[in-house]
Design a protein around this motif. Structure first.
Motif, PDB file in Angstrom:
ATOM      1  N   GLU A   1       0.930  -1.310  -0.101  1.00 53.06           N
ATOM      2  CA  GLU A   1      -0.069   0.044   0.026  1.00 53.06           C
ATOM      3  C   GLU A   1       0.787   1.211   0.040  1.00 53.06           C
ATOM      4  O   GLU A   1       1.622   1.597   0.966  1.00 53.06           O
ATOM      5  N   ILE A   2       0.756   1.926  -1.122  1.00 50.29           N
ATOM      6  CA  ILE A   2       1.512   3.014  -1.427  1.00 50.29           C
ATOM      7  C   ILE A   2       0.732   4.323  -0.624  1.00 50.29           C
ATOM      8  O   ILE A   2      -0.472   4.628  -0.906  1.00 50.29           O
ATOM      9  N   GLN A   3       1.340   4.935   0.475  1.00 48.96           N
ATOM     10  CA  GLN A   3       0.731   6.026   1.197  1.00 48.96           C
ATOM     11  C   GLN A   3       1.007   7.445   0.759  1.00 48.96           C
ATOM     12  O   GLN A   3       2.461   7.402   0.996  1.00 48.96           O
ATOM     13  N   VAL A   4       0.552   8.422   0.448  1.00 48.74           N
ATOM     14  CA  VAL A   4       0.714   9.750   0.332  1.00 48.74           C
ATOM     15  C   VAL A   4      -0.370  10.800   0.691  1.00 48.74           C
ATOM     16  O   VAL A   4      -1.402  10.311   0.888  1.00 48.74           O
ATOM     17  N   ASP A   5       0.051  11.855   1.222  1.00 51.28           N
ATOM     18  CA  ASP A   5      -0.477  12.959   1.814  1.00 51.28           C
ATOM     19  C   ASP A   5      -1.665  13.434   0.647  1.00 51.28           C
ATOM     20  O   ASP A   5      -1.235  13.496  -0.745  1.00 51.28           O
ATOM     21  N   GLU A   6      -2.771  13.590   1.086  1.00 52.45           N
ATOM     22  CA  GLU A   6      -3.925  13.704   0.114  1.00 52.45           C
ATOM     23  C   GLU A   6      -3.709  15.166  -0.761  1.00 52.45           C
ATOM     24  O   GLU A   6      -3.733  14.831  -1.877  1.00 52.45           O
ATOM     25  N   ASP A   7      -3.233  16.113  -0.029  1.00 49.78           N
ATOM     26  CA  ASP A   7      -2.794  17.638  -0.987  1.00 49.78           C
ATOM     27  C   ASP A   7      -1.670  17.191  -1.959  1.00 49.78           C
ATOM     28  O   ASP A   7      -1.628  17.687  -3.227  1.00 49.78           O
ATOM     29  N   GLU A   8      -0.855  16.263  -1.699  1.00 47.58           N
ATOM     30  CA  GLU A   8       0.007  15.839  -2.713  1.00 47.58           C
ATOM     31  C   GLU A   8      -0.260  14.936  -3.654  1.00 47.58           C
ATOM     32  O   GLU A   8       0.057  15.322  -5.005  1.00 47.58           O
ATOM     33  N   VAL A   9      -1.262  14.142  -3.389  1.00 45.15           N
ATOM     34  CA  VAL A   9      -2.052  13.334  -4.388  1.00 45.15           C
ATOM     35  C   VAL A   9      -2.928  14.294  -5.402  1.00 45.15           C
ATOM     36  O   VAL A   9      -2.858  14.110  -6.670  1.00 45.15           O
ATOM     37  N   VAL A  10      -3.421  15.298  -4.824  1.00 40.92           N
ATOM     38  CA  VAL A  10      -4.305  16.165  -5.814  1.00 40.92           C
ATOM     39  C   VAL A  10      -3.156  16.971  -6.453  1.00 40.92           C
ATOM     40  O   VAL A  10      -3.514  17.178  -7.797  1.00 40.92           O
ATOM     41  N   ALA A  11      -2.048  17.371  -6.092  1.00 35.55           N
ATOM     42  CA  ALA A  11      -1.128  18.174  -7.073  1.00 35.55           C
ATOM     43  C   ALA A  11      -0.749  17.459  -8.060  1.00 35.55           C
ATOM     44  O   ALA A  11      -0.560  17.585  -9.055  1.00 35.55           O
ATOM     45  N   ARG A  12      -0.429  15.975  -7.642  1.00 38.12           N
ATOM     46  CA  ARG A  12       0.159  15.262  -8.792  1.00 38.12           C
ATOM     47  C   ARG A  12      -0.783  14.790  -9.802  1.00 38.12           C
ATOM     48  O   ARG A  12      -0.615  14.929 -10.798  1.00 38.12           O
ATOM     49  N   MET A  13      -2.127  14.704  -9.439  1.00 33.11           N
ATOM     50  CA  MET A  13      -3.202  14.665 -10.451  1.00 33.11           C
ATOM     51  C   MET A  13      -3.610  15.732 -11.105  1.00 33.11           C
ATOM     52  O   MET A  13      -3.829  15.471 -12.614  1.00 33.11           O
TER      53      MET A  13
ATOM     54  N   LEU B   1      -0.305  -9.995   5.417  1.00 35.77           N
ATOM     55  CA  LEU B   1      -0.197  -9.822   3.856  1.00 35.77           C
ATOM     56  C   LEU B   1       0.342  -8.315   3.465  1.00 35.77           C
ATOM     57  O   LEU B   1       1.066  -8.086   2.758  1.00 35.77           O
ATOM     58  N   LEU B   2      -0.204  -7.234   4.234  1.00 36.89           N
ATOM     59  CA  LEU B   2       0.090  -5.898   4.161  1.00 36.89           C
ATOM     60  C   LEU B   2       1.385  -5.288   4.244  1.00 36.89           C
ATOM     61  O   LEU B   2       1.825  -5.419   5.509  1.00 36.89           O
ATOM     62  N   HIS B   3       2.107  -4.632   3.496  1.00 32.47           N
ATOM     63  CA  HIS B   3       3.247  -3.880   3.600  1.00 32.47           C
ATOM     64  C   HIS B   3       2.989  -2.179   3.247  1.00 32.47           C
ATOM     65  O   HIS B   3       2.865  -2.079   2.093  1.00 32.47           O
ATOM     66  N   VAL B   4       2.913  -1.325   4.023  1.00 34.71           N
ATOM     67  CA  VAL B   4       2.900   0.040   3.958  1.00 34.71           C
ATOM     68  C   VAL B   4       4.062   0.706   3.417  1.00 34.71           C
ATOM     69  O   VAL B   4       5.220   0.586   3.984  1.00 34.71           O
ATOM     70  N   VAL B   5       4.067   1.560   2.064  1.00 33.93           N
ATOM     71  CA  VAL B   5       5.264   2.261   1.619  1.00 33.93           C
ATOM     72  C   VAL B   5       4.860   3.414   1.734  1.00 33.93           C
ATOM     73  O   VAL B   5       3.876   4.014   1.282  1.00 33.93           O
TER      74      VAL B   5
ATOM     75  N   TYR C   1      -8.208  -5.759   5.419  1.00 30.36           N
ATOM     76  CA  TYR C   1      -8.612  -7.138   5.264  1.00 30.36           C
ATOM     77  C   TYR C   1      -7.277  -7.836   5.016  1.00 30.36           C
ATOM     78  O   TYR C   1      -6.900  -8.875   5.446  1.00 30.36           O
ATOM     79  N   TYR C   2      -6.414  -7.187   4.229  1.00 29.63           N
ATOM     80  CA  TYR C   2      -4.921  -7.884   3.923  1.00 29.63           C
ATOM     81  C   TYR C   2      -4.087  -7.725   5.242  1.00 29.63           C
ATOM     82  O   TYR C   2      -3.426  -8.793   5.376  1.00 29.63           O
TER      83      TYR C   2
END
Length: 190
Positions: free
Chosen positions: A113-125, A165-169, A159-160
């Motif tokens: 699971e790739i975790q990124v700050d929401e504002d950074e995600v919006v800027a990328r998009m 099974l889950l590894h956060v990145v 769930y994972y």
């Protein structure tokens, strides 16, 4: 068979990382978003259905998505494994995927699971929308997609995680820095 799932909000860099992971492992990267976009560009019936949902910032219904993924996992190039990008998005889809992989004599090995700050995600998009002229990437649609992601997809991570099974990145930083974090996880689990 290597079966990996890549989770993260829209704009987290899943597509870029999926291609790097798939190349390293020698498996196909299977992106439901790319399959939808290809069908939309070709004007297929499934593409028209997908476009209507995606233009509103909503996910394509399971009835369409599950059948498409099942057919793709049965393709010859996925016989040695696969990396799923954008699926499953819900716990119900995760259950369907479990059954699909069991039918193929496999199981999910790892969930990243790739975790990124929401504002950074919006800027990328917004940057991606400008570069690629993508109509589905307006800011209101992006914000709605993130709300839907948090509501529907975050339970998939739980769930994972419950299955160890889950590894956060951490998805912040350069593309290469994120890749290095992912490869370090792959190396630890090899």
């Amino acid at each position: 068979m290597t079966a990996i799932i890549l989770l993260g909000p829209p704009g987290a860099g899943k597509g870029t990382q999926a291609s790097r992971i798939a190349e390293r492992l020698g498996v196909p990267a299977i992106s439901t978003g790319e399959i939808f976009r290809t069908n939309m560009a070709e004007g297929t019936e499934i593409g028209k259905q997908a476009k209507a949902f995606m233009d509103r910032g909503e996910f394509v219904p399971d009835s369409v998505t599950n059948a498409m993924v099942k057919a793709r996992l049965a393709a010859p190039d996925a016989a040695g494994g696969f990396l799923l990008d954008g699926y499953p998005r819900t716990v119900a889809q995760a259950h369907v995927l479990r059954d699909m992989t069991m039918d193929l004599g496999a199981a999910i090995d790892l969930v990243l699971e790739i975790q990124v700050d929401e504002d950074e995600v919006v800027a990328r998009m917004l940057k991606r929308a400008e570069e690629l002229h993508r109509a589905d990437d307006t800011e209101p649609v992006m914000r709605h997609r993130l709300e839907v992601y948090h509501r529907q997809t975050e339970p998939v991570a739980t769930y994972y995680a419950d299955q160890d099974l889950l590894h956060v990145v951490d998805g912040t930083g350069t593309v290469d820095e994120v890749t290095d974090r992912i490869f370090a996880i792959l190396d630890r689990l090899a």
